[in-house]
Scaffold this motif. Sequence first.
Motif, PDB file in Angstrom:
ATOM      1  N   ARG A   1       0.563  -1.080  -0.434  1.00 27.22           N
ATOM      2  CA  ARG A   1      -0.045  -0.176  -0.208  1.00 27.22           C
ATOM      3  C   ARG A   1       0.680   1.405   0.032  1.00 27.22           C
ATOM      4  O   ARG A   1       2.139   1.437   1.115  1.00 27.22           O
ATOM      5  CB  ARG A   1      -0.698  -0.125   1.100  1.00 27.22           C
ATOM      6  N   PRO A   2       0.474   2.195  -0.687  1.00 24.49           N
ATOM      7  CA  PRO A   2       1.407   3.489  -0.585  1.00 24.49           C
ATOM      8  C   PRO A   2       0.658   4.307   0.245  1.00 24.49           C
ATOM      9  O   PRO A   2       0.132   3.787   1.302  1.00 24.49           O
ATOM     10  CB  PRO A   2       0.886   4.242  -2.064  1.00 24.49           C
ATOM     11  N   VAL A   3       1.806   4.932   1.342  1.00 23.71           N
ATOM     12  CA  VAL A   3       1.823   5.846   2.526  1.00 23.71           C
ATOM     13  C   VAL A   3       1.514   7.500   1.932  1.00 23.71           C
ATOM     14  O   VAL A   3       2.237   7.772   1.944  1.00 23.71           O
ATOM     15  CB  VAL A   3       2.933   5.184   3.341  1.00 23.71           C
ATOM     16  N   ALA A   4       0.474   7.684   2.457  1.00 23.22           N
ATOM     17  CA  ALA A   4       0.431   9.197   3.064  1.00 23.22           C
ATOM     18  C   ALA A   4       0.446   9.862   4.324  1.00 23.22           C
ATOM     19  O   ALA A   4       0.214   9.373   5.199  1.00 23.22           O
ATOM     20  CB  ALA A   4      -1.257   9.808   2.054  1.00 23.22           C
ATOM     21  N   PHE A   5       1.488  10.280   4.351  1.00 25.86           N
ATOM     22  CA  PHE A   5       2.043  11.433   4.860  1.00 25.86           C
ATOM     23  C   PHE A   5       1.153  12.749   5.302  1.00 25.86           C
ATOM     24  O   PHE A   5       1.647  13.857   4.173  1.00 25.86           O
ATOM     25  CB  PHE A   5       3.668  11.051   5.300  1.00 25.86           C
ATOM     26  N   VAL A   6       0.043  13.109   6.348  1.00 27.27           N
ATOM     27  CA  VAL A   6      -0.124  13.865   5.847  1.00 27.27           C
ATOM     28  C   VAL A   6      -0.441  14.950   7.119  1.00 27.27           C
ATOM     29  O   VAL A   6      -0.386  14.549   8.425  1.00 27.27           O
ATOM     30  CB  VAL A   6      -2.201  13.236   6.364  1.00 27.27           C
ATOM     31  N   SER A   7      -0.217  16.102   6.491  1.00 34.38           N
ATOM     32  CA  SER A   7      -0.131  17.113   7.557  1.00 34.38           C
ATOM     33  C   SER A   7      -1.322  18.050   7.770  1.00 34.38           C
ATOM     34  O   SER A   7      -2.231  18.379   6.582  1.00 34.38           O
ATOM     35  CB  SER A   7       1.442  18.166   6.620  1.00 34.38           C
ATOM     36  N   THR A   8      -1.173  18.146   8.861  1.00 32.32           N
ATOM     37  CA  THR A   8      -3.060  19.519   9.139  1.00 32.32           C
ATOM     38  C   THR A   8      -2.854  20.127   9.912  1.00 32.32           C
ATOM     39  O   THR A   8      -2.036  20.426  10.712  1.00 32.32           O
ATOM     40  CB  THR A   8      -4.509  18.405   9.120  1.00 32.32           C
ATOM     41  N   VAL A   9      -3.644  21.169  10.014  1.00 34.35           N
ATOM     42  CA  VAL A   9      -3.519  22.282  10.768  1.00 34.35           C
ATOM     43  C   VAL A   9      -4.934  22.445  12.184  1.00 34.35           C
ATOM     44  O   VAL A   9      -5.967  21.993  10.781  1.00 34.35           O
ATOM     45  CB  VAL A   9      -3.205  23.564  10.357  1.00 34.35           C
ATOM     46  N   SER A  10      -5.182  21.944  12.815  1.00 36.78           N
ATOM     47  CA  SER A  10      -6.361  22.317  13.702  1.00 36.78           C
ATOM     48  C   SER A  10      -6.914  24.044  14.346  1.00 36.78           C
ATOM     49  O   SER A  10      -6.146  25.099  13.211  1.00 36.78           O
ATOM     50  CB  SER A  10      -6.553  21.862  15.503  1.00 36.78           C
ATOM     51  N   GLU A  11      -7.907  24.007  14.352  1.00 36.03           N
ATOM     52  CA  GLU A  11      -9.098  24.979  14.581  1.00 36.03           C
ATOM     53  C   GLU A  11      -8.298  25.726  15.571  1.00 36.03           C
ATOM     54  O   GLU A  11      -7.619  26.685  15.053  1.00 36.03           O
ATOM     55  CB  GLU A  11     -10.308  24.809  14.995  1.00 36.03           C
ATOM     56  N   ASP A  12      -7.646  25.035  16.369  1.00 37.21           N
ATOM     57  CA  ASP A  12      -6.595  26.168  16.915  1.00 37.21           C
ATOM     58  C   ASP A  12      -5.197  26.652  16.545  1.00 37.21           C
ATOM     59  O   ASP A  12      -4.401  27.283  17.460  1.00 37.21           O
ATOM     60  CB  ASP A  12      -6.595  25.478  18.297  1.00 37.21           C
ATOM     61  N   GLY A  13      -5.148  25.674  15.644  1.00 32.62           N
ATOM     62  CA  GLY A  13      -3.109  26.030  15.089  1.00 32.62           C
ATOM     63  C   GLY A  13      -2.794  25.186  15.854  1.00 32.62           C
ATOM     64  O   GLY A  13      -1.115  25.186  15.470  1.00 32.62           O
ATOM     65  N   VAL A  14      -2.952  24.388  16.227  1.00 32.39           N
ATOM     66  CA  VAL A  14      -1.536  22.841  16.263  1.00 32.39           C
ATOM     67  C   VAL A  14      -1.353  22.557  15.144  1.00 32.39           C
ATOM     68  O   VAL A  14      -2.507  21.873  14.692  1.00 32.39           O
ATOM     69  CB  VAL A  14      -2.623  22.113  17.395  1.00 32.39           C
ATOM     70  N   GLU A  15       0.031  22.225  14.882  1.00 34.14           N
ATOM     71  CA  GLU A  15      -0.164  21.507  13.701  1.00 34.14           C
ATOM     72  C   GLU A  15       0.416  19.419  14.456  1.00 34.14           C
ATOM     73  O   GLU A  15       0.398  19.531  15.078  1.00 34.14           O
ATOM     74  CB  GLU A  15       1.152  22.008  12.467  1.00 34.14           C
ATOM     75  N   ASN A  16      -0.142  19.265  12.879  1.00 39.61           N
ATOM     76  CA  ASN A  16      -0.748  17.623  12.831  1.00 39.61           C
ATOM     77  C   ASN A  16       0.034  17.241  11.832  1.00 39.61           C
ATOM     78  O   ASN A  16       0.077  17.152  10.625  1.00 39.61           O
ATOM     79  CB  ASN A  16      -1.353  17.847  13.379  1.00 39.61           C
ATOM     80  N   LEU A  17       1.032  15.927  12.462  1.00 38.41           N
ATOM     81  CA  LEU A  17       1.883  15.061  10.911  1.00 38.41           C
ATOM     82  C   LEU A  17       1.176  13.969  11.008  1.00 38.41           C
ATOM     83  O   LEU A  17       1.501  12.904  12.619  1.00 38.41           O
ATOM     84  CB  LEU A  17       2.992  14.921  11.069  1.00 38.41           C
ATOM     85  N   ALA A  18       1.170  12.641  10.908  1.00 37.61           N
ATOM     86  CA  ALA A  18       0.652  11.385  10.508  1.00 37.61           C
ATOM     87  C   ALA A  18       0.672  10.902   9.671  1.00 37.61           C
ATOM     88  O   ALA A  18      -0.178  11.058   8.170  1.00 37.61           O
ATOM     89  CB  ALA A  18      -0.964  11.345  11.563  1.00 37.61           C
TER      90      ALA A  18
END
Length: 260
Positions: A72-89
């Motif tokens: 399976r290919p892997v998506a390394f996803v970067s997001t930001v919450s409503e409060d501005g907290v950044e996430n990587l998964a």
Amino acid sequence: MTTPNESGLHPFETSDLKYTLPPNPSWTFAQPVTATEDGRKWAEEERLGWKSVNAEQEGNTYALCISGIVPRPVAFVSTVSEDGVENLAPFSWFNQVSANPPVISVSCTGSPRHKDTATNIRATKGFTVNIISEPWIAQANSCSIDAPPGVSEWALSGLTREPSIAVKPPRVKESAFALECENVEIKNAAGAVAANLVLGSVKYIHVRKAVLNERGVVDPAKLKPVGRMGDITYVKIGDGFRIPRPSWAQAEDVRKIDFT
């Protein structure tokens, strides 16, 4: 030939993709699998029988499915919450849905808890998908840690933020192929473990020139992408082989087949 350590593991060797002939280069239409030695061995293994699982009754087929639906290919996803907290998964339930317009899908399961990625995308719409390459798989894998909500994985990853053009979340600068996406829909698959299927419209594609070939498309030998198998196993590219797509008009062997 490398020597394994006391655990039986060989040292990692970076990909050196070479193209080989396909497994059965002389195959013709309607030729059975048993026409080759490898094919006969494959067919003979059926004598061991089948394990048939009623998915509706079994319930949790996670371990079985991720070991069989591979690689399976892997998506390394970067997001930001409503409060501005950044996430990587990282997510390995990922693929392209359409090319024109370009749309991708990422599935985020709700186990052991609801993923920050799905929550952030639902709230702020934008996200980036970064393809992982061999040299920085350890950094990417560190972001699979079960960090508490509100904790940014960027700090522990050692990776570099690169500002995006069309969306708020940054892309991973180390990624040689990255997509800026905008959420168009999130489908909920309700069950014992809920899943969120995210559909994203691709707004920008960022590609390192160093991984492009003379035709202007990505050379897998240069990208060195990493895929997922079952459990905690990742996989790299080994040998590749090319098989032309058959054409009905040009396939003379088709005329010899009795379709009645």
